[in-house]
Write a protein that holds these residues in place. Structure first.
Motif, PDB file in Angstrom:
ATOM      1  N   THR A  27      57.163   8.306 -58.445  1.00  0.00           N
ATOM      2  CA  THR A  27      55.780   8.271 -57.980  1.00  0.00           C
ATOM      3  C   THR A  27      55.644   7.129 -56.987  1.00  0.00           C
ATOM      4  O   THR A  27      56.085   6.009 -57.257  1.00  0.00           O
ATOM      5  CB  THR A  27      54.791   8.049 -59.138  1.00  0.00           C
ATOM      6  OG1 THR A  27      54.945   9.090 -60.107  1.00  0.00           O
ATOM      7  CG2 THR A  27      53.354   8.040 -58.622  1.00  0.00           C
ATOM      8  N   VAL A  28      55.040   7.417 -55.846  1.00  0.00           N
ATOM      9  CA  VAL A  28      54.840   6.412 -54.801  1.00  0.00           C
ATOM     10  C   VAL A  28      53.365   6.027 -54.762  1.00  0.00           C
ATOM     11  O   VAL A  28      52.489   6.902 -54.726  1.00  0.00           O
ATOM     12  CB  VAL A  28      55.278   6.938 -53.419  1.00  0.00           C
ATOM     13  CG1 VAL A  28      55.045   5.885 -52.341  1.00  0.00           C
ATOM     14  CG2 VAL A  28      56.744   7.354 -53.445  1.00  0.00           C
ATOM     15  N   LEU A  29      53.091   4.732 -54.752  1.00  0.00           N
ATOM     16  CA  LEU A  29      51.728   4.226 -54.664  1.00  0.00           C
ATOM     17  C   LEU A  29      51.548   3.475 -53.349  1.00  0.00           C
ATOM     18  O   LEU A  29      52.423   2.702 -52.950  1.00  0.00           O
ATOM     19  CB  LEU A  29      51.426   3.269 -55.820  1.00  0.00           C
ATOM     20  CG  LEU A  29      51.590   3.798 -57.251  1.00  0.00           C
ATOM     21  CD1 LEU A  29      51.309   2.682 -58.248  1.00  0.00           C
ATOM     22  CD2 LEU A  29      50.668   4.981 -57.498  1.00  0.00           C
ATOM     23  N   ASP A  30      50.391   3.680 -52.704  1.00  0.00           N
ATOM     24  CA  ASP A  30      50.119   2.960 -51.456  1.00  0.00           C
ATOM     25  C   ASP A  30      48.615   2.796 -51.286  1.00  0.00           C
ATOM     26  O   ASP A  30      47.836   3.673 -51.691  1.00  0.00           O
ATOM     27  CB  ASP A  30      50.698   3.707 -50.259  1.00  0.00           C
ATOM     28  CG  ASP A  30      50.779   2.832 -49.020  1.00  0.00           C
ATOM     29  OD1 ASP A  30      51.872   2.328 -48.731  1.00  0.00           O
ATOM     30  OD2 ASP A  30      49.753   2.654 -48.333  1.00  0.00           O
ATOM     31  N   ARG A  31      48.215   1.692 -50.678  1.00  0.00           N
ATOM     32  CA  ARG A  31      46.788   1.426 -50.487  1.00  0.00           C
ATOM     33  C   ARG A  31      46.195   2.226 -49.332  1.00  0.00           C
ATOM     34  O   ARG A  31      44.985   2.408 -49.256  1.00  0.00           O
ATOM     35  CB  ARG A  31      46.559  -0.056 -50.233  1.00  0.00           C
ATOM     36  CG  ARG A  31      47.140  -0.571 -48.926  1.00  0.00           C
ATOM     37  CD  ARG A  31      46.810  -2.039 -48.735  1.00  0.00           C
ATOM     38  NE  ARG A  31      47.298  -2.542 -47.463  1.00  0.00           N
ATOM     39  CZ  ARG A  31      47.060  -3.774 -47.026  1.00  0.00           C
ATOM     40  NH1 ARG A  31      46.361  -4.603 -47.755  1.00  0.00           N
ATOM     41  NH2 ARG A  31      47.548  -4.159 -45.861  1.00  0.00           N
ATOM     42  N   GLN A  32      47.037   2.699 -48.417  1.00  0.00           N
ATOM     43  CA  GLN A  32      46.552   3.463 -47.268  1.00  0.00           C
ATOM     44  C   GLN A  32      46.285   4.922 -47.638  1.00  0.00           C
ATOM     45  O   GLN A  32      46.612   5.371 -48.736  1.00  0.00           O
ATOM     46  CB  GLN A  32      47.551   3.375 -46.117  1.00  0.00           C
ATOM     47  CG  GLN A  32      47.750   1.977 -45.560  1.00  0.00           C
ATOM     48  CD  GLN A  32      46.513   1.455 -44.841  1.00  0.00           C
ATOM     49  OE1 GLN A  32      45.604   2.202 -44.504  1.00  0.00           O
ATOM     50  NE2 GLN A  32      46.474   0.143 -44.607  1.00  0.00           N
ATOM     51  N   ASP A  33      45.723   5.670 -46.691  1.00  0.00           N
ATOM     52  CA  ASP A  33      45.388   7.079 -46.939  1.00  0.00           C
ATOM     53  C   ASP A  33      46.540   8.034 -46.669  1.00  0.00           C
ATOM     54  O   ASP A  33      46.403   9.250 -46.844  1.00  0.00           O
ATOM     55  CB  ASP A  33      44.188   7.484 -46.073  1.00  0.00           C
ATOM     56  CG  ASP A  33      42.918   6.744 -46.476  1.00  0.00           C
ATOM     57  OD1 ASP A  33      42.776   6.428 -47.677  1.00  0.00           O
ATOM     58  OD2 ASP A  33      42.074   6.480 -45.599  1.00  0.00           O
ATOM     59  N   GLY A  34      47.669   7.497 -46.225  1.00  0.00           N
ATOM     60  CA  GLY A  34      48.830   8.323 -45.942  1.00  0.00           C
ATOM     61  C   GLY A  34      50.041   7.440 -45.726  1.00  0.00           C
ATOM     62  O   GLY A  34      49.943   6.204 -45.748  1.00  0.00           O
ATOM     63  N   PRO A  35      51.213   8.051 -45.497  1.00  0.00           N
ATOM     64  CA  PRO A  35      52.437   7.267 -45.349  1.00  0.00           C
ATOM     65  C   PRO A  35      52.555   6.619 -43.965  1.00  0.00           C
ATOM     66  O   PRO A  35      52.009   7.113 -42.977  1.00  0.00           O
ATOM     67  CB  PRO A  35      53.533   8.315 -45.538  1.00  0.00           C
ATOM     68  CG  PRO A  35      52.913   9.582 -45.016  1.00  0.00           C
ATOM     69  CD  PRO A  35      51.463   9.495 -45.431  1.00  0.00           C
ATOM     70  N   ALA A  36      53.274   5.501 -43.928  1.00  0.00           N
ATOM     71  CA  ALA A  36      53.677   4.853 -42.668  1.00  0.00           C
ATOM     72  C   ALA A  36      52.498   4.524 -41.751  1.00  0.00           C
ATOM     73  O   ALA A  36      52.579   4.718 -40.540  1.00  0.00           O
ATOM     74  CB  ALA A  36      54.693   5.730 -41.933  1.00  0.00           C
ATOM     75  N   LEU A  37      51.414   4.033 -42.312  1.00  0.00           N
ATOM     76  CA  LEU A  37      50.231   3.734 -41.505  1.00  0.00           C
ATOM     77  C   LEU A  37      50.101   2.253 -41.158  1.00  0.00           C
ATOM     78  O   LEU A  37      49.120   1.858 -40.527  1.00  0.00           O
ATOM     79  CB  LEU A  37      48.974   4.204 -42.237  1.00  0.00           C
ATOM     80  CG  LEU A  37      48.804   5.718 -42.351  1.00  0.00           C
ATOM     81  CD1 LEU A  37      47.541   6.062 -43.127  1.00  0.00           C
ATOM     82  CD2 LEU A  37      48.774   6.374 -40.967  1.00  0.00           C
ATOM     83  N   GLU A  38      51.079   1.446 -41.558  1.00  0.00           N
ATOM     84  CA  GLU A  38      51.027   0.033 -41.204  1.00  0.00           C
ATOM     85  C   GLU A  38      52.215  -0.313 -40.304  1.00  0.00           C
ATOM     86  O   GLU A  38      52.313   0.190 -39.193  1.00  0.00           O
ATOM     87  CB  GLU A  38      50.955  -0.818 -42.474  1.00  0.00           C
ATOM     88  CG  GLU A  38      49.637  -0.579 -43.230  1.00  0.00           C
ATOM     89  CD  GLU A  38      49.360  -1.610 -44.314  1.00  0.00           C
ATOM     90  OE1 GLU A  38      49.780  -2.775 -44.165  1.00  0.00           O
ATOM     91  OE2 GLU A  38      48.710  -1.238 -45.320  1.00  0.00           O
TER      92      GLU A  38
END
Length: 418
Positions: A27-38
């Motif tokens: 399971t991948v968790l991220d604060r953004q709304d999608g992948p690779a956005l930073e």
């Protein structure tokens, strides 16, 4: 075995993919709304293992002082009240010796060359496309001193068995005819024919889909707060005010890894180096790059996508500042016109900034920690795209209890705790 991967930049996405290939539940968790956005969103687009070199090198302290007073300098220094900034700079200065440079470069090239192999395998196995080209990279030298100084890097390339070419002006134009208008500004170049290019954001999005097909779950817009640790084991992680649990955890949060790990007593010397990029629509293909061109003087890379040129460069040592200032945009425009003038429409260019998670010795931190179920894959600096597949595959092997295909020497956090 269930594993949480924290972060969905290029490093987090590749880590999730290779863990899933090993049969783990991920399971991948991220604060953004999608992948690779930073940091991964608009990087320079180069996959350049042979140019994997630490910023900490002999002569850099003197160069850094000169850059402070130089217009269009590749390094931007802004003092802050954060003690971590000065600790990181001091550690970087301590690595600016010939001995440390050789050790650090070998580690970086070792991981980067392995990553090249992993990229090749991935393309063959999946057919993934990301505006990629396999046409090499050319490092341009504007002075004879720069050309002479490349000898130490060439020696490492020889030791690693990495193919290379030293080019004169005619040789440069044979590969990059778009440099015809500016060729007299360069005295020579170093070419690495096996290097590649591509759009990291497109790659990340498409690898997410491949990972989902392997069963990986992606949860976006998640507020990752802190770990719950007991008796040398991570029992869970607080997310959105709720404690969630898994069997193991991988921190791949780039520059934000430091704060999270510090909460459980793990001090990683990862500091954000602010980088900039321009994405320029091509208006004259005959004047545009064919692959990636590096300008040694300005420390920038210009990379060819299908109908765009991506220019990335400069480094700001000023904390987590993400502001975009006109003076840096003007600098990027000026440098672009010093290399490939009239090739792209600068009026329609997109200006962007991101924070590169850098260690003072240049090598990322990939491996285990004093917690038996907590792992790190972070600190790749300007080479996250270059090292991503190799670092992820290497870590997946470690977590699976398998012997990695490359040496583990110097890659984990223990090099800072000896």
């Amino acid at each position: 075995m269930h594993i949480y991967v924290l972060g969905s930049g290029i490093v987090g996405v590749t880590t999730a993919y290779y863990l899933a290939k090993k049969g783990f539940e991920v399971t991948v968790l991220d604060r953004q709304d999608g992948p690779a956005l930073e940091t991964s969103f608009a990087n320079a687009g180069q996959i350049s293992p042979g140019y994997a070199s630490p910023w900490a090198a002999p002569g850099i302290p003197l160069k850094a002082i000169k850059w402070l007073f130089q217009e269009d300098a590749p390094l931007i220094m802004k003092p802050t009240l954060d003690i971590a900034q000065y600790r990181w700079l001091w550690s970087l200065l301590r690595n600016c010796t010939a001995k440390n440079y050789a050790i650090n470069k070998e580690r970086m090239v070792r991981l980067s060359e392995y990553s090249r192999l992993c990229f090749d395998r991935l393309r063959q196995e999946t057919g993934i496309r990301y505006e990629d080209r396999q046409r090499g990279t050319i490092q341009l030298f504007r002075t004879q001193q720069q050309l002479d100084d490349s000898a130490k890097d060439i020696q490492v390339l020889k030791e690693m068995g990495t193919p290379f070419e030293v080019l004169d002006r005619a040789g440069i134009l044979r590969y990059e005819p778009g440099l015809k208008e500016t060729i007299n500004e360069f005295v020579g170049a170093l070419r690495l024919p096996l290097d590649e290019t591509g759009d990291c954001f497109i790659f990340s999005e498409r690898l997410v889909e491949l990972a989902k097909a392997l069963g990986v779950r992606f949860q976006f817009a998640q507020h990752i707060e802190r770990f719950d640790d007991q008796n040398g084991v991570i029992k869970g992680i607080w997310v959105n005010g709720e404690l969630v649990t898994a069997d193991a955890y991988v921190v791949a949060l780039g520059s934000y890894s430091t704060a999270l790990l510090k909460q459980v007593g793990i001090d990683v010397p990862i500091y954000p180096l602010k980088g900039f990029s321009l994405t320029v629509p091509i208006i004259d293909e005959s004047k545009a790059p064919q692959s990636t061109v590096l300008d040694e003087t300005y420390k920038v890379a210009l990379t060819r996508f299908d109908q765009r040129i991506r220019m990335g460069g400069m480094a700001g040592v000023n904390g987590f500042d993400l502001s975009l200032k006109d003076k840096y945009l003007k600098t990027m425009h000026k440098i672009f016109n010093h290399v490939f003038p009239n090739s792209g429409n600068l009026q329609e260019a997109t200006f962007w900034t991101g924070l590169r998670p850098a260690t003072p010795d240049g090598t990322p931190i990939v491996g285990g920690t004093r917690y038996s179920n907590l792992w790190i894959n972070s600190g790749h600096g300007t080479l996250g795209w270059t090292m991503s597949c190799g670092a992820a595959h290497y870590l997946a092997d470690l977590i699976a209890g398998e012997k990695p295909e490359i040496s583990t020497e110097g890659l984990d956090i223990s090099r800072y705790t000896r």
